[in-house]
Design a protein around this motif. Structure first.
Motif, PDB file in Angstrom:
ATOM      1  N   ARG A 114       1.002  -1.226   0.149  1.00 37.94           N
ATOM      2  CA  ARG A 114      -0.187  -0.140   0.121  1.00 37.94           C
ATOM      3  C   ARG A 114       0.769   1.120  -0.079  1.00 37.94           C
ATOM      4  O   ARG A 114       0.654   2.078  -0.701  1.00 37.94           O
ATOM      5  N   GLU A 115       2.060   1.255   0.707  1.00 39.41           N
ATOM      6  CA  GLU A 115       2.880   2.602   0.742  1.00 39.41           C
ATOM      7  C   GLU A 115       3.573   2.737  -0.306  1.00 39.41           C
ATOM      8  O   GLU A 115       3.729   3.785  -0.941  1.00 39.41           O
ATOM      9  N   PHE A 116       3.995   1.362  -1.106  1.00 38.46           N
ATOM     10  CA  PHE A 116       4.587   1.593  -2.033  1.00 38.46           C
ATOM     11  C   PHE A 116       3.944   2.125  -3.482  1.00 38.46           C
ATOM     12  O   PHE A 116       4.218   3.040  -3.915  1.00 38.46           O
ATOM     13  N   TYR A 117       2.673   1.532  -3.505  1.00 35.04           N
ATOM     14  CA  TYR A 117       1.812   2.101  -4.635  1.00 35.04           C
ATOM     15  C   TYR A 117       1.164   3.088  -4.567  1.00 35.04           C
ATOM     16  O   TYR A 117       0.939   3.929  -5.416  1.00 35.04           O
ATOM     17  N   GLY A 118       0.743   3.742  -3.282  1.00 35.07           N
ATOM     18  CA  GLY A 118       0.323   5.070  -3.115  1.00 35.07           C
ATOM     19  C   GLY A 118      -0.950   5.184  -3.797  1.00 35.07           C
ATOM     20  O   GLY A 118      -0.850   6.238  -4.364  1.00 35.07           O
ATOM     21  N   ILE A 119      -1.848   4.440  -3.853  1.00 31.03           N
ATOM     22  CA  ILE A 119      -3.107   4.787  -4.612  1.00 31.03           C
ATOM     23  C   ILE A 119      -3.775   5.957  -4.021  1.00 31.03           C
ATOM     24  O   ILE A 119      -4.062   6.945  -4.876  1.00 31.03           O
ATOM     25  N   GLU A 120      -3.878   6.406  -2.859  1.00 33.26           N
ATOM     26  CA  GLU A 120      -4.435   7.643  -2.240  1.00 33.26           C
ATOM     27  C   GLU A 120      -3.615   8.691  -2.710  1.00 33.26           C
ATOM     28  O   GLU A 120      -4.171   9.761  -3.180  1.00 33.26           O
ATOM     29  N   ARG A 121      -2.060   8.491  -3.198  1.00 33.64           N
ATOM     30  CA  ARG A 121      -1.526   9.735  -3.614  1.00 33.64           C
ATOM     31  C   ARG A 121      -1.845   9.941  -5.019  1.00 33.64           C
ATOM     32  O   ARG A 121      -1.871  11.044  -5.575  1.00 33.64           O
ATOM     33  N   MET A 122      -1.704   8.690  -5.538  1.00 32.25           N
ATOM     34  CA  MET A 122      -2.048   8.757  -7.268  1.00 32.25           C
ATOM     35  C   MET A 122      -3.332   9.419  -7.473  1.00 32.25           C
ATOM     36  O   MET A 122      -3.500  10.104  -8.618  1.00 32.25           O
ATOM     37  N   TRP A 123      -4.334   9.303  -6.728  1.00 29.39           N
ATOM     38  CA  TRP A 123      -5.614   9.861  -6.889  1.00 29.39           C
ATOM     39  C   TRP A 123      -5.740  10.939  -5.962  1.00 29.39           C
ATOM     40  O   TRP A 123      -7.054  11.129  -5.566  1.00 29.39           O
ATOM     41  N   ASN A 124      -4.962  11.682  -5.555  1.00 30.73           N
ATOM     42  CA  ASN A 124      -4.946  12.876  -4.761  1.00 30.73           C
ATOM     43  C   ASN A 124      -6.232  13.884  -4.910  1.00 30.73           C
ATOM     44  O   ASN A 124      -6.319  14.870  -3.816  1.00 30.73           O
ATOM     45  N   ASP A 125      -6.517  14.067  -6.020  1.00 25.88           N
ATOM     46  CA  ASP A 125      -7.681  15.067  -6.509  1.00 25.88           C
ATOM     47  C   ASP A 125      -9.144  14.202  -6.008  1.00 25.88           C
ATOM     48  O   ASP A 125     -10.150  14.977  -6.122  1.00 25.88           O
ATOM     49  N   ALA A 126      -9.073  13.151  -5.771  1.00 28.17           N
ATOM     50  CA  ALA A 126     -10.586  12.392  -5.388  1.00 28.17           C
ATOM     51  C   ALA A 126     -10.848  12.829  -4.039  1.00 28.17           C
ATOM     52  O   ALA A 126     -10.107  13.322  -3.038  1.00 28.17           O
ATOM     53  N   GLU A 127     -12.193  13.170  -3.834  1.00 28.85           N
ATOM     54  CA  GLU A 127     -12.861  13.100  -2.555  1.00 28.85           C
ATOM     55  C   GLU A 127     -12.638  11.882  -1.742  1.00 28.85           C
ATOM     56  O   GLU A 127     -12.963  10.756  -2.278  1.00 28.85           O
ATOM     57  N   ILE A 128     -11.757  11.875  -0.615  1.00 30.94           N
ATOM     58  CA  ILE A 128     -11.335  10.802   0.151  1.00 30.94           C
ATOM     59  C   ILE A 128     -12.203  10.863   1.476  1.00 30.94           C
ATOM     60  O   ILE A 128     -12.330  11.750   2.220  1.00 30.94           O
TER      61      ILE A 128
END
Length: 139
Positions: A114-128
């Motif tokens: 999770r830390e390596f692939y960083g989906i949340e970072r990749m989609w940082n414009d998404a509403e989280i």
């Protein structure tokens, strides 16, 4: 911006989530919470991609737990909603399991992946939206 949400009242600020997606998200997050998934987040990517509408991202603490999380989601969505994954990958390796329900894609990682692939970072414009465990909140 991250905001906590209860699984039975999942909404977005825009308030325009379809009932089907909301029900599926609630069922998936309940299944993940039942097996103690870590750091569950829902990313609303509707305005950012045509791949899907929502990503649900979490991680487990062991290969066994990662497999149990995926099995819990599969069983609960099938039993309660009659929904099966359109596609699933990674169950054998148990490092990154993807359960694709078309409009909602679940990513269950090991913490390291999770830390390596960083989906949340990749989609940082998404509403989280962060899904909080009610047992932890009430203790």
């Amino acid at each position: 911006m991250t905001e906590p949400a209860a699984t039975d009242q999942f909404t977005t600020k825009a308030g325009n989530k379809t009932a089907d997606s909301a029900t599926l998200i609630n069922t998936i997050t309940e299944a993940l919470l039942e097996k103690k998934a870590k750091d569950i987040t829902v990313l609303d990517v509707r305005g950012l991609t045509t791949l899907t509408d929502y990503f649900i991202v979490c991680h487990g603490t062991s290969d066994t737990q990662i497999g149990a999380l995926a099995s819990s989601v599969s069983q609960k969505t099938k039993k309660e909603l009659g929904e099966a994954e359109w596609k699933k990958e990674g169950h054998d390796a148990r490092r990154w399991i993807i359960l694709d329900y078309v409009n909602v894609v679940v990513h269950i990682f090991s913490k390291e992946k999770r830390e390596f692939y960083g989906i949340e970072r990749m989609w940082n414009d998404a509403e989280i939206t962060t899904i909080e465990d009610p047992e932890i909140e009430n203790s």
